[in-house]
Design an enzyme around this catalytic site. Structure first.
Site, PDB file in Angstrom:
ATOM      1  N   ASP A 225      10.616 -15.596 -23.366  1.00  0.00           N
ATOM      2  CA  ASP A 225       9.603 -15.630 -22.934  1.00  0.00           C
ATOM      3  C   ASP A 225       9.562 -13.968 -22.003  1.00  0.00           C
ATOM      4  O   ASP A 225      10.111 -14.078 -20.643  1.00  0.00           O
ATOM      5  CB  ASP A 225       9.414 -16.261 -21.671  1.00  0.00           C
ATOM      6  CG  ASP A 225       7.587 -17.088 -21.959  1.00  0.00           C
ATOM      7  OD1 ASP A 225       6.704 -16.307 -22.416  1.00  0.00           O
ATOM      8  OD2 ASP A 225       7.183 -18.096 -21.038  1.00  0.00           O
ATOM      9  N   ASP A 226       8.583 -12.975 -22.844  1.00  0.00           N
ATOM     10  CA  ASP A 226       8.534 -12.004 -21.547  1.00  0.00           C
ATOM     11  C   ASP A 226      10.006 -10.642 -20.915  1.00  0.00           C
ATOM     12  O   ASP A 226      10.154 -10.745 -19.583  1.00  0.00           O
ATOM     13  CB  ASP A 226       8.334 -11.839 -20.141  1.00  0.00           C
ATOM     14  CG  ASP A 226       6.242 -12.440 -20.406  1.00  0.00           C
ATOM     15  OD1 ASP A 226       5.776 -13.201 -21.270  1.00  0.00           O
ATOM     16  OD2 ASP A 226       5.683 -13.042 -19.483  1.00  0.00           O
TER      17      ASP A 226
ATOM     18  N   CYS B  94       2.094 -14.263 -24.837  1.00  0.00           N
ATOM     19  CA  CYS B  94       2.950 -15.477 -25.647  1.00  0.00           C
ATOM     20  C   CYS B  94       2.236 -16.401 -27.082  1.00  0.00           C
ATOM     21  O   CYS B  94       3.267 -15.841 -27.496  1.00  0.00           O
ATOM     22  CB  CYS B  94       3.063 -15.703 -24.293  1.00  0.00           C
ATOM     23  SG  CYS B  94       3.776 -14.841 -22.765  1.00  0.00           S
TER      24      CYS B  94
ATOM     25  N   ASP C  82       9.011 -13.125 -26.970  1.00  0.00           N
ATOM     26  CA  ASP C  82       7.208 -12.870 -27.564  1.00  0.00           C
ATOM     27  C   ASP C  82       6.526 -11.736 -27.538  1.00  0.00           C
ATOM     28  O   ASP C  82       5.744 -11.352 -27.917  1.00  0.00           O
ATOM     29  CB  ASP C  82       6.830 -14.183 -27.275  1.00  0.00           C
ATOM     30  CG  ASP C  82       7.161 -14.134 -25.511  1.00  0.00           C
ATOM     31  OD1 ASP C  82       7.116 -13.067 -25.093  1.00  0.00           O
ATOM     32  OD2 ASP C  82       6.318 -15.368 -25.134  1.00  0.00           O
ATOM     33  N   ASN C  83       6.861 -10.701 -26.938  1.00  0.00           N
ATOM     34  CA  ASN C  83       6.287 -10.151 -25.860  1.00  0.00           C
ATOM     35  C   ASN C  83       7.462  -9.515 -24.741  1.00  0.00           C
ATOM     36  O   ASN C  83       8.682  -9.518 -24.561  1.00  0.00           O
ATOM     37  CB  ASN C  83       4.785 -10.223 -25.152  1.00  0.00           C
ATOM     38  CG  ASN C  83       4.643 -10.778 -24.409  1.00  0.00           C
ATOM     39  OD1 ASN C  83       4.329 -12.077 -25.085  1.00  0.00           O
ATOM     40  ND2 ASN C  83       5.179 -10.853 -22.566  1.00  0.00           N
TER      41      ASN C  83
END
Length: 500
Positions: free
Chosen positions: A34-35, A74, A267-268
């Site tokens: 996540d991130d 996300c 995700d990013n």
């Protein structure tokens, strides 16, 4: 006695195919952090951060240099990963949760559903979900664990794997790290620090970093606050990495490692201005590590261009059911021609399998370009961007240029941004905050000579043909993927006529 011995041997040999049954289809573990930025792990060149589990996976897998998410948000990005479709064409324009309530059209087929229907996989998810509706992104089991504790996540996941017996499994494993938490840390600028640094997780050893030792990327300011927040961000990455090691080691001990396909990606990019929610490189050029079955081509690095729409088709191809999936997707599309964007794409998915890259990472036949598409993060953050990236240039079309670029809540509240806003020059890395906030309609960058994307070439007459050609490619991409924002081109042309 001899007959008895032969019977035992026959019985043992008769049981062998049951164990080999897993070889009909590989087990699959899809890890989506996540991130997490690409530069923030050892295997991608960071000399400070401790990520031994991810680094070990890279040694046994293939590391991608040109892997891209399509939207640095996300929820929307996860919809792309799990559908093989650009989110502008599935309705999942932004965050699914809370009051944002974006969701995928209910006729879209997702990866877990296709693996269950076409290959009899046992499916489970654990950690962050952030998708909707559940009927589209359905898993047979929802495993419970603290998303900040990958040790606990791995324990729950191993119990699921044991329960699968000889059946192949698909595990969607999604830590909530290193996403910023929601805890308040009032400081000099009245803002949050990183905020997810709770300690004391069972099985996790806290790894702390000194602000002076972290690596500050060029897109960020090298300031006190950014270094402090990066140190905290590093800590959450190392926490995430530890529990993943338990999962990998246990798979090896159980004899499942060789026949398990493992993908690690994010995700990013990291949750700092200039990365998350942007189409700049730190937001969308992400880590991708794939350990194929039997560690085929272990330790290699590839320059192949792939994006997150390609993930589901590739997994289905490796399982051997891609033709079935494509046929089903196209059949559904035929019945919904006005609604379903898949009817505009010949193979059913927007993404294309890169199985050939996994078979030969150095020699492959793929285009050296990819596309990205962002519309929302939070529902209050409408800022559509469409992007084409080649091995030399990148073009970003800021559809609503002239309106200020919106900040996600966690980024706006960061002390890094607030410190930059309070600085005399109001610079953020190599950009002024004014240029960051009020962007030109077109941003054209020479990624070879300007990897930090600091110099916009769109207004430079020397690049007029490059700009024109890339705009035409972008328009074709939008038409092929049934992008509702394609009509803005026509609207803008009509408005120019009014102005004249």
């Amino acid at each position: 006695m001899k007959k008895c011995l032969l019977s035992i041997v026959a019985l043992f040999c008769g049981l062998m195919p049951l164990k080999a049954q897993r070889n009909d289809h590989p087990n699959i573990i899809l890890i989506v952090s996540d991130d997490h930025g690409r530069a923030d792990m050892g295997c991608y060149g960071n000399q400070v951060i401790q990520t031994p589990s991810i680094d070990a996976l890279a040694r046994e897998g293939i590391r991608f240099e040109n892997a891209y998410c399509t939207t640095a948000s996300c929820s929307a990005s996860r919809s792309v990963i799990m559908s093989g479709m650009y989110n502008h064409a599935t309705g999942h324009y932004g965050h699914e949760h809370a009051y944002h309530h974006f969701a995928t059209y209910d006729h879209i087929l997702s990866l877990p559903v296709m693996l269950e229907q076409f290959a009899d996989y046992k499916t489970a998810r654990i950690g962050k979900y952030h998708l909707g509706p559940e009927a589209v992104y359905h898993f047979q089991q929802v495993l419970q664990a603290d998303g900040r504790n990958t040790y606990e996540m791995s324990q729950r996941s191993l119990a699921f794997i044991e329960d699968c017996g000889e059946a192949p499994f698909f595990l969607y494993y999604c830590p909530k790290d290193p996403h910023r938490g929601l805890h308040k840390y009032p400081g000099k600028f009245g803002a949050n620090k990183f905020g997810n640094l709770e300690e004391g997780y069972a099985g996790i050893r806290t790894t702390k970093y000194k602000p002076e030792e972290v690596s500050v990327q060029p897109f960020m300011p090298d300031s006190k606050c950014s270094r402090e927040e990066l140190a905290e961000y590093y800590q959450s990455i190392s926490r995430m990495d530890q529990g993943m090691g338990l999962l990998f080691d246990s798979l090896k001990q159980k004899g499942l490692w060789d026949n398990t396909l493992i993908l690690y990606l994010a995700d990013n990019g990291l949750a700092f201005p200039g990365a998350k929610t942007n189409q700049y490189q730190p937001g969308i050029n992400l880590p991708l590590i794939i350990k194929n079955v039997k560690q085929q081509n272990a330790g290699q690095v590839t320059t192949a261009f792939v994006n997150w729409t390609d993930l589901s088709p590739t997994i289905l191809d490796l399982v051997g059911v891609l033709p079935k999936a494509e046929a089903r997707v196209k059949k559904i599309a035929k019945g919904k021609p006005k609604l379903n964007p898949q009817s505009y794409y010949k193979n059913g998915f927007h993404g294309v399998s890169f199985k050939e890259v996994l078979e030969d990472p150095k020699h492959f036949k793929r285009e050296n370009r990819t596309f990205a598409s962002h519309t929302f993060h939070e529902v209050t953050m409408y800022y559509p961007m469409r992007t084409i990236i080649t091995d030399r240039y990148k073009l970003i079309w800021n559809v609503t240029s002239g309106t200020p670029f919106p900040h996600a809540k966690d980024i706006w509240n960061s002390s890094t941004l607030q410190e930059a806003l309070a600085s005399p020059g109001q610079m953020y890395g190599r950009r002024s905050l004014y240029d960051y906030t009020f962007r030109a309609e077109f941003e054209l960058f020479d990624l070879k000579n300007d990897p930090e994307e600091a110099h916009n070439l769109a207004a430079n007459p020397s690049y007029e043909k490059v700009l024109s050609d890339m705009i035409q490619e972008l328009k074709a991409f939008q038409q092929q993927t049934s992008d509702p924002w394609f009509q803005i081109w026509e609207r803008n042309e009509a408005l120019k006529e009014v102005e004249m």
